[in-house]
Design a protein around this motif. Sequence first.
Motif, PDB file in Angstrom:
ATOM      1  N   THR A 235       1.592 -37.126 -15.147  1.00 26.85           N
ATOM      2  CA  THR A 235       2.355 -38.164 -15.851  1.00 26.85           C
ATOM      3  C   THR A 235       1.503 -39.293 -16.418  1.00 26.85           C
ATOM      4  N   SER A 236       0.210 -39.323 -16.104  1.00 19.85           N
ATOM      5  CA  SER A 236      -0.622 -40.432 -16.569  1.00 19.85           C
ATOM      6  C   SER A 236      -1.848 -39.910 -17.307  1.00 19.85           C
ATOM      7  N   GLU A 237      -2.566 -40.844 -17.928  1.00 22.96           N
ATOM      8  CA  GLU A 237      -3.803 -40.486 -18.617  1.00 22.96           C
ATOM      9  C   GLU A 237      -5.028 -40.893 -17.810  1.00 22.96           C
ATOM     10  N   ARG A 238      -4.838 -41.174 -16.521  1.00 27.79           N
ATOM     11  CA  ARG A 238      -5.988 -41.471 -15.669  1.00 27.79           C
ATOM     12  C   ARG A 238      -6.983 -40.306 -15.725  1.00 27.79           C
ATOM     13  N   THR A 239      -8.258 -40.618 -15.777  1.00 29.75           N
ATOM     14  CA  THR A 239      -9.269 -39.569 -15.706  1.00 29.75           C
ATOM     15  C   THR A 239      -9.342 -39.038 -14.285  1.00 29.75           C
ATOM     16  N   LEU A 240      -9.959 -37.871 -14.123  1.00 28.26           N
ATOM     17  CA  LEU A 240     -10.106 -37.306 -12.781  1.00 28.26           C
ATOM     18  C   LEU A 240     -10.936 -38.234 -11.896  1.00 28.26           C
ATOM     19  N   VAL A 241     -11.930 -38.874 -12.477  1.00 33.53           N
ATOM     20  CA  VAL A 241     -12.751 -39.814 -11.712  1.00 33.53           C
ATOM     21  C   VAL A 241     -11.903 -40.989 -11.240  1.00 33.53           C
ATOM     22  N   GLU A 242     -11.022 -41.477 -12.110  1.00 34.21           N
ATOM     23  CA  GLU A 242     -10.144 -42.596 -11.734  1.00 34.21           C
ATOM     24  C   GLU A 242      -9.166 -42.187 -10.642  1.00 34.21           C
ATOM     25  N   VAL A 243      -8.604 -40.974 -10.752  1.00 30.67           N
ATOM     26  CA  VAL A 243      -7.677 -40.493  -9.711  1.00 30.67           C
ATOM     27  C   VAL A 243      -8.408 -40.356  -8.384  1.00 30.67           C
ATOM     28  N   ALA A 244      -9.609 -39.765  -8.431  1.00 30.65           N
ATOM     29  CA  ALA A 244     -10.398 -39.590  -7.208  1.00 30.65           C
ATOM     30  C   ALA A 244     -10.704 -40.938  -6.564  1.00 30.65           C
ATOM     31  N   ASP A 245     -11.071 -41.912  -7.379  1.00 31.69           N
ATOM     32  CA  ASP A 245     -11.400 -43.239  -6.856  1.00 31.69           C
ATOM     33  C   ASP A 245     -10.168 -43.923  -6.278  1.00 31.69           C
ATOM     34  N   GLU A 246      -9.022 -43.788  -6.969  1.00 31.93           N
ATOM     35  CA  GLU A 246      -7.780 -44.417  -6.517  1.00 31.93           C
ATOM     36  C   GLU A 246      -7.339 -43.862  -5.160  1.00 31.93           C
ATOM     37  N   LEU A 247      -7.633 -42.581  -4.928  1.00 33.26           N
ATOM     38  CA  LEU A 247      -7.201 -41.935  -3.694  1.00 33.26           C
ATOM     39  C   LEU A 247      -8.230 -42.028  -2.578  1.00 33.26           C
TER      40      LEU A 247
END
Length: 278
Positions: A235-247
């Motif tokens: 549902t978002s345009e977060r990059t994989l790096v951003e998702v990994a960092d957020e989690l």
Amino acid sequence: MHQETPIWIVTGDFGRATVNVTDRALVEHAHQQFNMLFMLGGAETVFRSGCDDLPLDCSSVLLFNPWVPHLKHANSGERTMILSLVIEQDWIDRVLEAQGFRTGLRFPHRREGLTPLVQRAAQRLAGTISKGVLDNGEDPERPLVELIDAVVEAYIAPEAATVAANGPPIDFRIRKALLYIHDHAFENPRIDEIARIVGLSRSHFFEQFRRCVGASPRHYIDHIRMRAAMHWLSTSERTLVEVADELGFGAHSNFTRFFAQHMAVSPSEYRRQTSAVA
């Protein structure tokens, strides 16, 4: 090196429906939702829940109630095409009500024989998903409803059904742990630290958590992180790096490995192949 995994994914209010072709192992995990597994082709594969190996073949279906831990063994040879449904409890309850059942029912057995009606409905749903047509037409959920109707009729007969128990009252320390986990899940908190915060030994905390919640603390944390990952990827345009960092993953590669161990597909492929039903 794994071959690229063909995969088709549809998400919606009902939960998630996935068709994939894989030989990969999946780590032990648990869903807050119902998980139903149907073999569509290829080699027999084997799941495990508790101490029991559960073969998935052309004559069986696997039915996991919410929070029942299970894993998948790696195939020894040919890959398997699997239809996996992860269905929200309130959506299942609406189907039960429409069929005149009481809500809150649970599957009495984790492995059942595949009936012709369920098999035809599973193949029909898998075909609409893999052709990318589930989100077209007047009633996009019809093939899914037909399959769930068939599953309920075949495997949740009134005389065999069990009712979801409310369970024992949740210990105030476990309630405190749940609040802490939801506030800090993306930091991947250590189980020892959570136990210390709520004033329990690690072993007592683990035992109490499973008794009150139905899942282990680690499965619960992993479920929250995976659910967030799948939501953001679709549902978002977060990059994989951003998702990994957020989690709370220290490296993008750690997130990719974690995701693939739970979904048998990389996060980038999951993002490419996911479509939503309104």
